[in-house]
Design a protein around this motif. Structure first.
Motif, PDB file in Angstrom:
ATOM      1  N   GLU A 198     -38.017 -40.010  26.300  1.00 41.26           N
ATOM      2  CA  GLU A 198     -38.797 -40.857  27.181  1.00 41.26           C
ATOM      3  C   GLU A 198     -40.034 -41.394  26.470  1.00 41.26           C
ATOM      4  N   GLN A 199     -40.569 -40.593  25.519  1.00 41.81           N
ATOM      5  CA  GLN A 199     -41.756 -41.015  24.779  1.00 41.81           C
ATOM      6  C   GLN A 199     -41.426 -41.991  23.652  1.00 41.81           C
ATOM      7  N   GLY A 200     -40.154 -42.278  23.437  1.00 41.28           N
ATOM      8  CA  GLY A 200     -39.762 -43.289  22.468  1.00 41.28           C
ATOM      9  C   GLY A 200     -39.406 -42.748  21.102  1.00 41.28           C
ATOM     10  N   LEU A 201     -39.279 -41.435  20.943  1.00 42.87           N
ATOM     11  CA  LEU A 201     -38.917 -40.871  19.646  1.00 42.87           C
ATOM     12  C   LEU A 201     -37.436 -41.073  19.394  1.00 42.87           C
ATOM     13  N   ARG A 213     -33.673 -40.273  17.620  1.00 46.91           N
ATOM     14  CA  ARG A 213     -32.894 -39.031  17.504  1.00 46.91           C
ATOM     15  C   ARG A 213     -33.256 -38.285  16.221  1.00 46.91           C
ATOM     16  N   ARG A 214     -33.368 -39.018  15.125  1.00 48.65           N
ATOM     17  CA  ARG A 214     -33.664 -38.393  13.854  1.00 48.65           C
ATOM     18  C   ARG A 214     -35.055 -37.744  13.873  1.00 48.65           C
ATOM     19  N   MET A 215     -36.031 -38.432  14.494  1.00 46.55           N
ATOM     20  CA  MET A 215     -37.383 -37.901  14.544  1.00 46.55           C
ATOM     21  C   MET A 215     -37.444 -36.640  15.400  1.00 46.55           C
ATOM     22  N   ILE A 216     -36.717 -36.622  16.520  1.00 40.14           N
ATOM     23  CA  ILE A 216     -36.700 -35.430  17.381  1.00 40.14           C
ATOM     24  C   ILE A 216     -36.103 -34.240  16.622  1.00 40.14           C
ATOM     25  N   ALA A 217     -34.985 -34.467  15.949  1.00 42.76           N
ATOM     26  CA  ALA A 217     -34.335 -33.393  15.196  1.00 42.76           C
ATOM     27  C   ALA A 217     -35.229 -32.874  14.089  1.00 42.76           C
ATOM     28  N   LYS A 218     -35.962 -33.763  13.422  1.00 42.47           N
ATOM     29  CA  LYS A 218     -36.801 -33.367  12.301  1.00 42.47           C
ATOM     30  C   LYS A 218     -38.051 -32.622  12.759  1.00 42.47           C
ATOM     31  N   THR A 219     -38.731 -33.125  13.786  1.00 45.11           N
ATOM     32  CA  THR A 219     -40.004 -32.528  14.203  1.00 45.11           C
ATOM     33  C   THR A 219     -39.805 -31.256  15.016  1.00 45.11           C
ATOM     34  N   ARG A 220     -38.689 -31.129  15.720  1.00 44.92           N
ATOM     35  CA  ARG A 220     -38.456 -29.956  16.566  1.00 44.92           C
ATOM     36  C   ARG A 220     -37.459 -28.978  15.958  1.00 44.92           C
ATOM     37  N   ARG A 221     -37.043 -29.275  14.725  1.00 46.17           N
ATOM     38  CA  ARG A 221     -36.123 -28.391  14.006  1.00 46.17           C
ATOM     39  C   ARG A 221     -34.855 -28.111  14.811  1.00 46.17           C
ATOM     40  N   MET A 222     -34.304 -29.178  15.342  1.00 47.78           N
ATOM     41  CA  MET A 222     -33.044 -29.096  16.066  1.00 47.78           C
ATOM     42  C   MET A 222     -31.959 -29.752  15.238  1.00 47.78           C
ATOM     43  N   SER A 223     -30.726 -29.381  15.520  1.00 45.94           N
ATOM     44  CA  SER A 223     -29.631 -30.021  14.800  1.00 45.94           C
ATOM     45  C   SER A 223     -29.456 -31.448  15.311  1.00 45.94           C
ATOM     46  N   MET A 224     -29.114 -32.345  14.381  1.00 42.29           N
ATOM     47  CA  MET A 224     -28.895 -33.742  14.752  1.00 42.29           C
ATOM     48  C   MET A 224     -27.755 -33.855  15.747  1.00 42.29           C
ATOM     49  N   GLU A 225     -26.777 -32.968  15.609  1.00 42.94           N
ATOM     50  CA  GLU A 225     -25.616 -32.994  16.492  1.00 42.94           C
ATOM     51  C   GLU A 225     -26.006 -32.695  17.929  1.00 42.94           C
ATOM     52  N   SER A 226     -26.904 -31.712  18.134  1.00 38.82           N
ATOM     53  CA  SER A 226     -27.326 -31.348  19.493  1.00 38.82           C
ATOM     54  C   SER A 226     -28.122 -32.473  20.141  1.00 38.82           C
ATOM     55  N   VAL A 227     -29.023 -33.118  19.361  1.00 38.15           N
ATOM     56  CA  VAL A 227     -29.840 -34.200  19.909  1.00 38.15           C
ATOM     57  C   VAL A 227     -28.954 -35.384  20.309  1.00 38.15           C
ATOM     58  N   CYS A 228     -28.023 -35.716  19.442  1.00 35.06           N
ATOM     59  CA  CYS A 228     -27.118 -36.832  19.756  1.00 35.06           C
ATOM     60  C   CYS A 228     -26.264 -36.527  20.982  1.00 35.06           C
ATOM     61  N   GLU A 229     -25.865 -35.249  21.119  1.00 36.94           N
ATOM     62  CA  GLU A 229     -25.033 -34.858  22.256  1.00 36.94           C
ATOM     63  C   GLU A 229     -25.779 -35.054  23.568  1.00 36.94           C
ATOM     64  N   VAL A 230     -27.080 -34.687  23.614  1.00 39.84           N
ATOM     65  CA  VAL A 230     -27.879 -34.865  24.829  1.00 39.84           C
ATOM     66  C   VAL A 230     -28.081 -36.349  25.124  1.00 39.84           C
ATOM     67  N   ASN A 273     -25.886 -41.370  33.186  1.00 40.51           N
ATOM     68  CA  ASN A 273     -27.018 -42.123  33.718  1.00 40.51           C
ATOM     69  C   ASN A 273     -28.125 -41.163  34.209  1.00 40.51           C
ATOM     70  N   ILE A 274     -28.474 -40.225  33.330  1.00 40.33           N
ATOM     71  CA  ILE A 274     -29.530 -39.257  33.656  1.00 40.33           C
ATOM     72  C   ILE A 274     -30.798 -39.693  32.942  1.00 40.33           C
ATOM     73  N   GLY A 275     -31.887 -39.866  33.675  1.00 44.08           N
ATOM     74  CA  GLY A 275     -33.159 -40.266  33.090  1.00 44.08           C
ATOM     75  C   GLY A 275     -34.189 -39.167  33.190  1.00 44.08           C
ATOM     76  N   TRP A 276     -35.363 -39.407  32.557  1.00 43.36           N
ATOM     77  CA  TRP A 276     -36.414 -38.404  32.569  1.00 43.36           C
ATOM     78  C   TRP A 276     -36.915 -38.124  33.977  1.00 43.36           C
ATOM     79  N   GLY A 277     -36.931 -39.139  34.801  1.00 44.52           N
ATOM     80  CA  GLY A 277     -37.371 -38.953  36.182  1.00 44.52           C
ATOM     81  C   GLY A 277     -36.470 -38.011  36.950  1.00 44.52           C
ATOM     82  N   ASP A 278     -35.212 -37.917  36.567  1.00 43.50           N
ATOM     83  CA  ASP A 278     -34.269 -37.038  37.276  1.00 43.50           C
ATOM     84  C   ASP A 278     -34.496 -35.559  36.937  1.00 43.50           C
ATOM     85  N   VAL A 279     -35.034 -35.261  35.783  1.00 44.46           N
ATOM     86  CA  VAL A 279     -35.137 -33.864  35.337  1.00 44.46           C
ATOM     87  C   VAL A 279     -36.578 -33.391  35.202  1.00 44.46           C
TER      88      VAL A 279
END
Length: 521
Positions: free
Chosen positions: A15-18, A20-37, A45-51
């Motif tokens: 939602e903050q505009g980061l 996929r690659r930046m999220i995986a790099k800064t949060r030490r997550m696998s690229m596969e998991s970020v892409c899956e979400v 059609n799930i948005g930030w407002g829903d969660v």
């Protein structure tokens, strides 16, 4: 246990505009998991407002409903039971997991694997702030020490006003934190051991280990490398109560952190509360400390349920080893005492018998509060009731120690009497009277030989004369009487006499003495 994908955090960063690659790099997550979400959010059609207002677990369940069902299919262990059992000696997570799997097999439920079992238990203990209880096992150890400050104004004599210090012994069971306090008048070895005896009796049992400091009353040597050497009395106490005495390493207070903490508590609960008290005797101090001790153990924990008393009664009391049938007799050791010809050993001017075969050998004495035990080469060979301190030159003789015929080719009663007769009738009479006063003839050997050996220094004629001089005056002369007569020349009536300062005469000088006239010339 596999880590859950942090779907809510990924959605927030998306939602903050980061990217996929930046999220995986800064949060030490696998690229596969970020892409899956990202893909699931776009597909459903799930948005930030829903969660935004949902918990992390709810968001994860929304994105991965099939995984949640699979994970929740496991039978949830009773973590409180697991945690309680982990406090018992010898119990570990592997054993508890095997028991958990067996229960699931009997009930037809699905058991989680060992890795997940350990991970979930660790999370449960952290969530409940119970990690401290994992550090100690019930009944495994106790820690002992002296409290630094002395107690109140000490013992004050009501008549003279003289004050003496009162010290405080501290013992604690690390698991339940139940403590034992005892006031003492000194910090000597016997007092240290006696406090241990009282401490074990206070708890009603004995832990597997007793952890102490490197104090001189307990530890003889604690090298950086090699075997720790305890003093004999402390080691004997450990053997009697079947507890391992384990001194903490030098300058390692964390190895007995419970004792250090309890010493600090004692300063508040005992020493601070009694700081203005003056005690007339030790019994009064004991009663005052006992009241503080009871209040300390009954006081509720701040970060745990219950109190020291309740945790001890519910869990730890049953894990302690039972007390031995016989109470430990606090004792001191005396080494390298010789067994005399009369098969007795001398201690505190009294004599105690041993089996006659040990005559001439070296033995060690263990002197307790009421008994005296005699050891040879580490084996106990005799035990006697300790004669009172006011008894001098007394005998404690076990008839079983007496030989059927006391055989010593060098000396026996016949040979001793024969030597005395050879010197003269008066000497023979003195020796006869020594034998008449002995309970058993062997007890007269040493006194008789001491008398006869005076002939080697003073000559047989002078000894006979000394005996003749002493018999009508003393009845039964001994070595000390005859030696005094010989040293004073009272045995020689022909010795020149001189005036005593107070009147009368005393023997004059013997030998070649020039006199004052020689030096005047």
């Amino acid at each position: 246990m596999a880590r859950k994908i942090r779907a809510k955090l990924i959605m927030e960063l998306r939602e903050q505009g980061l990217s996929r690659r930046m999220i995986a790099k800064t949060r030490r997550m696998s690229m596969e998991s970020v892409c899956e979400v990202f893909d699931i959010a776009a597909e459903r059609n799930i948005g930030w407002g829903d969660v935004r207002e949902m918990a992390d677990d709810e968001v994860y369940r929304l994105f991965y409903p099939e995984r949640h069902v699979r994970e929740s299919a496991f039978e949830e262990p009773d973590w409180e039971y697991v945690h309680k059992e982990m406090a018992r000696v010898g119990v570990n997570l592997r054993l508890l997991h095997d028991e958990y799997r067996e229960r699931c097999r009997r009930t037809g439920k699905v058991a989680m694997g060992y890795t997940k079992f350990c991970g979930d238990y660790g999370g449960w203990t952290v969530a409940n702030s119970l990690t401290k209880r994992i550090e100690h096992r019930a009944g495994q150890s106790c820690e002992v020490d002296w409290s630094g400050p002395t107690l109140g104004r000490g013992l004050v004599d009501p008549i003279t006003g003289e004050a003496s210090k009162v010290y405080l012994f501290v013992g604690v069971l690390p698991f339940s934190q139940k403590a034992y306090f005892e006031p003492t008048l000194d910090m000597r070895e016997r007092t240290w051991l006696r406090c241990h005896v009282h401490m074990y009796e206070f708890w009603g049992g004995v832990p597997e280990r007793t952890v102490c400091d490197n104090l001189k009353t307990g530890v003889t040597k604690h090298p950086r490398e090699g075997e720790i050497v305890l003093n004999d009395a402390y080691e004997a106490l450990g053997e009697h109560y079947m507890t391992a005495i384990m001194p903490a390493q030098v300058r390692k207070p964390k190895q007995k952190a419970s004792a250090e903490g309890t010493v600090r508590d004692a300063a508040t609960w005992v020493i601070a509360q009694l700081r203005d008290r003056a005690f007339a005797d030790l019994d009064e101090a004991v009663l005052a400390v006992r009241e503080c001790n009871a209040a300390y153990n009954a006081h509720p924990f701040q970060k745990r349920e219950g109190s020291r008393d309740s945790v001890f009664a519910e869990v730890e009391a049953a894990e302690l080893r039972p007390l031995p049938d016989v109470r430990y007799d606090v004792a001191e050791w005396v080494y390298n005492r010789s067994v005399n010809l009369d098969f007795h050993v001398v201690y505190a001017k009294n004599r105690y018998s041993v089996p006659h075969r040990y005559v001439g050998r070296k033995v060690d004495l263990r002197v307790g509060e009421s008994t005296l035990s005699i050891y040879h080469a580490g084996e106990r060979i005799a035990t006697h009731r300790l004669l009172p301190s006011y008894v001098k030159n007394g005998y404690s003789t076990d008839e079983a120690h007496m030989p059927e015929a006391f055989l010593r080719p060098e000396w026996d009663d016949a040979r001793i009497r024969g030597w005395a007769k050879k010197i003269g009738p008066s000497c023979a009479a003195v020796v006869d009277r020594i034998f008449d006063r002995a309970k058993v003839k062997e007890q007269a050997y040493n006194p008789s030989l001491s008398v006869l050996n005076l002939s080697k220094k003073y000559g047989e004629e002078r000894l006979e004369a000394a005996c003749a001089h002493a018999l009508p005056r003393l009845g039964s002369p001994r070595y000390r009487h005859l030696k005094a007569i010989l040293d004073s020349n009272l045995d020689d009536p022909a010795a020149p006499m001189r005036e005593k300062p107070g009147g009368g005469q005393e023997p004059g000088p013997r030998g070649h003495v020039r006199g004052a006239d020689y030096y005047r010339e």
